[in-house]
Structure formats: structure tokens, C-alpha cells
Write a protein that holds these residues in place. Sequence first.
Motif, PDB file in Angstrom:
ATOM      1  N   ARG A   1       0.854  -1.255   0.033  1.00 31.67           N
ATOM      2  CA  ARG A   1       0.053  -0.022   0.120  1.00 31.67           C
ATOM      3  C   ARG A   1       0.701   1.291  -0.040  1.00 31.67           C
ATOM      4  NH1 ARG A   1      -4.246  -0.025   4.586  1.00 31.67           N
ATOM      5  NH2 ARG A   1      -4.820   1.890   3.312  1.00 31.67           N
ATOM      6  N   VAL A   2       2.187   1.271   0.395  1.00 32.41           N
ATOM      7  CA  VAL A   2       2.841   2.362   0.605  1.00 32.41           C
ATOM      8  C   VAL A   2       4.074   2.030  -0.503  1.00 32.41           C
ATOM      9  CG1 VAL A   2       4.580   3.524   2.105  1.00 32.41           C
ATOM     10  CG2 VAL A   2       2.549   2.374   2.974  1.00 32.41           C
ATOM     11  N   THR A   3       4.331   3.217  -1.092  1.00 34.75           N
ATOM     12  CA  THR A   3       5.645   3.469  -2.138  1.00 34.75           C
ATOM     13  C   THR A   3       6.430   4.381  -1.898  1.00 34.75           C
ATOM     14  OG1 THR A   3       4.265   2.567  -3.927  1.00 34.75           O
ATOM     15  CG2 THR A   3       6.211   3.614  -4.494  1.00 34.75           C
ATOM     16  N   LEU A   4       7.468   4.246  -1.458  1.00 37.87           N
ATOM     17  CA  LEU A   4       8.618   5.408  -1.077  1.00 37.87           C
ATOM     18  C   LEU A   4       9.358   5.619  -2.459  1.00 37.87           C
ATOM     19  CD1 LEU A   4      10.262   7.275   0.689  1.00 37.87           C
ATOM     20  CD2 LEU A   4      11.802   5.188   1.432  1.00 37.87           C
TER      21      LEU A   4
ATOM     22  N   VAL B   1       0.598   6.405  -0.755  1.00 36.64           N
ATOM     23  CA  VAL B   1      -0.219   5.490  -0.097  1.00 36.64           C
ATOM     24  C   VAL B   1      -1.350   5.180  -0.868  1.00 36.64           C
ATOM     25  CG1 VAL B   1      -1.751   5.037   2.072  1.00 36.64           C
ATOM     26  CG2 VAL B   1       0.391   6.329   2.035  1.00 36.64           C
ATOM     27  N   ASP B   2      -1.631   3.922  -1.254  1.00 38.14           N
ATOM     28  CA  ASP B   2      -2.889   3.455  -1.997  1.00 38.14           C
ATOM     29  C   ASP B   2      -2.744   4.108  -3.320  1.00 38.14           C
ATOM     30  OD1 ASP B   2      -3.633   1.552  -0.204  1.00 38.14           O
ATOM     31  OD2 ASP B   2      -4.854   3.011   0.912  1.00 38.14           O
ATOM     32  N   GLY B   3      -1.625   4.633  -3.934  1.00 37.83           N
ATOM     33  CA  GLY B   3      -1.344   5.025  -5.083  1.00 37.83           C
ATOM     34  C   GLY B   3      -1.592   6.815  -5.219  1.00 37.83           C
ATOM     35  N   ARG B   4      -1.900   7.243  -4.075  1.00 41.00           N
ATOM     36  CA  ARG B   4      -1.931   8.687  -4.077  1.00 41.00           C
ATOM     37  C   ARG B   4      -0.933   9.393  -3.369  1.00 41.00           C
ATOM     38  NH1 ARG B   4      -7.749  10.467  -2.134  1.00 41.00           N
ATOM     39  NH2 ARG B   4      -6.845  12.462  -2.890  1.00 41.00           N
ATOM     40  N   GLN B   5      -0.235  10.582  -3.707  1.00 40.65           N
ATOM     41  CA  GLN B   5       0.891  10.983  -2.912  1.00 40.65           C
ATOM     42  C   GLN B   5       0.307  11.553  -1.569  1.00 40.65           C
ATOM     43  OE1 GLN B   5       3.197  14.028  -5.041  1.00 40.65           O
ATOM     44  NE2 GLN B   5       3.954  14.890  -3.193  1.00 40.65           N
ATOM     45  N   HIS B   6       1.117  10.976  -0.735  1.00 45.82           N
ATOM     46  CA  HIS B   6       0.979  11.380   0.843  1.00 45.82           C
ATOM     47  C   HIS B   6       1.868  12.271   1.477  1.00 45.82           C
ATOM     48  CE1 HIS B   6      -0.395  10.380   4.857  1.00 45.82           C
ATOM     49  NE2 HIS B   6       1.058   9.990   5.003  1.00 45.82           N
ATOM     50  N   ASP B   7       3.101  12.268   1.289  1.00 44.13           N
ATOM     51  CA  ASP B   7       4.010  13.090   1.849  1.00 44.13           C
ATOM     52  C   ASP B   7       4.973  13.322   1.031  1.00 44.13           C
ATOM     53  OD1 ASP B   7       3.153  14.103   4.434  1.00 44.13           O
ATOM     54  OD2 ASP B   7       3.423  12.072   5.305  1.00 44.13           O
TER      55      ASP B   7
ATOM     56  N   GLU C   1       1.499  -3.930   7.161  1.00 46.34           N
ATOM     57  CA  GLU C   1       1.369  -3.670   5.987  1.00 46.34           C
ATOM     58  C   GLU C   1       3.015  -3.829   5.218  1.00 46.34           C
ATOM     59  OE1 GLU C   1      -1.298  -2.870   4.256  1.00 46.34           O
ATOM     60  OE2 GLU C   1      -2.419  -2.317   5.866  1.00 46.34           O
ATOM     61  N   SER C   2       3.021  -3.612   3.817  1.00 50.15           N
ATOM     62  CA  SER C   2       4.280  -3.620   3.172  1.00 50.15           C
ATOM     63  C   SER C   2       4.392  -2.448   2.405  1.00 50.15           C
ATOM     64  CB  SER C   2       4.150  -5.069   2.188  1.00 50.15           C
ATOM     65  OG  SER C   2       3.323  -4.884   1.446  1.00 50.15           O
ATOM     66  N   TYR C   3       5.670  -2.288   1.944  1.00 55.94           N
ATOM     67  CA  TYR C   3       5.912  -1.079   1.258  1.00 55.94           C
ATOM     68  C   TYR C   3       6.821  -1.510   0.378  1.00 55.94           C
ATOM     69  CZ  TYR C   3      10.695  -0.228   3.165  1.00 55.94           C
ATOM     70  OH  TYR C   3      11.718  -0.257   3.786  1.00 55.94           O
ATOM     71  N   VAL C   4       6.912  -0.674  -0.711  1.00 58.51           N
ATOM     72  CA  VAL C   4       8.084  -1.022  -1.841  1.00 58.51           C
ATOM     73  C   VAL C   4       8.908   0.472  -1.857  1.00 58.51           C
ATOM     74  CG1 VAL C   4       6.528  -0.363  -3.616  1.00 58.51           C
ATOM     75  CG2 VAL C   4       8.276  -1.717  -4.109  1.00 58.51           C
ATOM     76  N   GLU C   5      10.017   0.271  -2.284  1.00 56.33           N
ATOM     77  CA  GLU C   5      10.816   1.639  -2.293  1.00 56.33           C
ATOM     78  C   GLU C   5      11.262   1.468  -3.790  1.00 56.33           C
ATOM     79  OE1 GLU C   5      14.447   4.005  -0.565  1.00 56.33           O
ATOM     80  OE2 GLU C   5      13.955   2.060   0.414  1.00 56.33           O
TER      81      GLU C   5
ATOM     82  N   ALA D   1       5.060   9.666  11.255  1.00 57.69           N
ATOM     83  CA  ALA D   1       4.404   8.637  11.606  1.00 57.69           C
ATOM     84  C   ALA D   1       2.960   8.586  11.731  1.00 57.69           C
ATOM     85  CB  ALA D   1       5.339   7.744  12.732  1.00 57.69           C
ATOM     86  N   ALA D   2       2.323   9.320  12.681  1.00 56.20           N
ATOM     87  CA  ALA D   2       1.097   9.566  12.984  1.00 56.20           C
ATOM     88  C   ALA D   2       0.237   9.579  11.841  1.00 56.20           C
ATOM     89  CB  ALA D   2       0.744  10.377  13.846  1.00 56.20           C
ATOM     90  N   ARG D   3       0.592  10.519  10.900  1.00 53.56           N
ATOM     91  CA  ARG D   3      -0.275  10.683   9.697  1.00 53.56           C
ATOM     92  C   ARG D   3      -0.219   9.519   8.757  1.00 53.56           C
ATOM     93  NH1 ARG D   3      -1.851  13.875   5.561  1.00 53.56           N
ATOM     94  NH2 ARG D   3      -0.140  14.099   3.874  1.00 53.56           N
ATOM     95  N   LEU D   4       0.900   8.916   8.541  1.00 51.81           N
ATOM     96  CA  LEU D   4       0.917   7.627   7.790  1.00 51.81           C
ATOM     97  C   LEU D   4       0.151   6.474   8.660  1.00 51.81           C
ATOM     98  CD1 LEU D   4       2.044   5.910   5.514  1.00 51.81           C
ATOM     99  CD2 LEU D   4       4.131   5.362   6.875  1.00 51.81           C
TER     100      LEU D   4
END
Length: 82
Positions: free
Chosen positions: A8-11, A62-68, A36-40, A74-77
Amino acid sequence: MSGAVPPRVTLYSRPGCHLCDDARLVIERVCAELGESYVEVDIDEDDSLPARFQDEIPVTFVDGRQHDFWRVDAARLRAALR
């Protein structure tokens, strides 16, 4: 068909970026807490990405939309992943 759930998370990052290192630590911790998992993605590995993210890395989706960008809170993520 695979039963694997895509991350769900892409860095978006680049080598040698200290803000990327900081963001990765936060993302790893939050994703581990929530199962959850993430990809870099290294922006230097795709010709189209440096022009898009050059001045904003690290960029988190997050879920394909720019988050930060630049810093990951951390709290926002955590809230976005719930």
C-alpha cells in the motif's frame, strides 16, 4: 492468480539521500506495526521519475496517491493506513 496483496505504501527515493533514509525508517516501523508492506523505488532507475520528483524526494504514496514528501510523519502515515 496470486493471492499476494500489493504494498500500500510506495517510497520514491534515491541513494545517498539522508531524508530518504529517515523516511524509510519511519515507513518500516509503521508498516511493521500495522502488518502492511511497502516498496521502494529509486527515481534514478526510471528516466521519467527524476523530472517528476527531483525536488521533493523522498516522496511517499499510500494506495496510489501522494501522501507526503521530504518528511514522513508516523502518526499521519498510521492514520492513512487505517
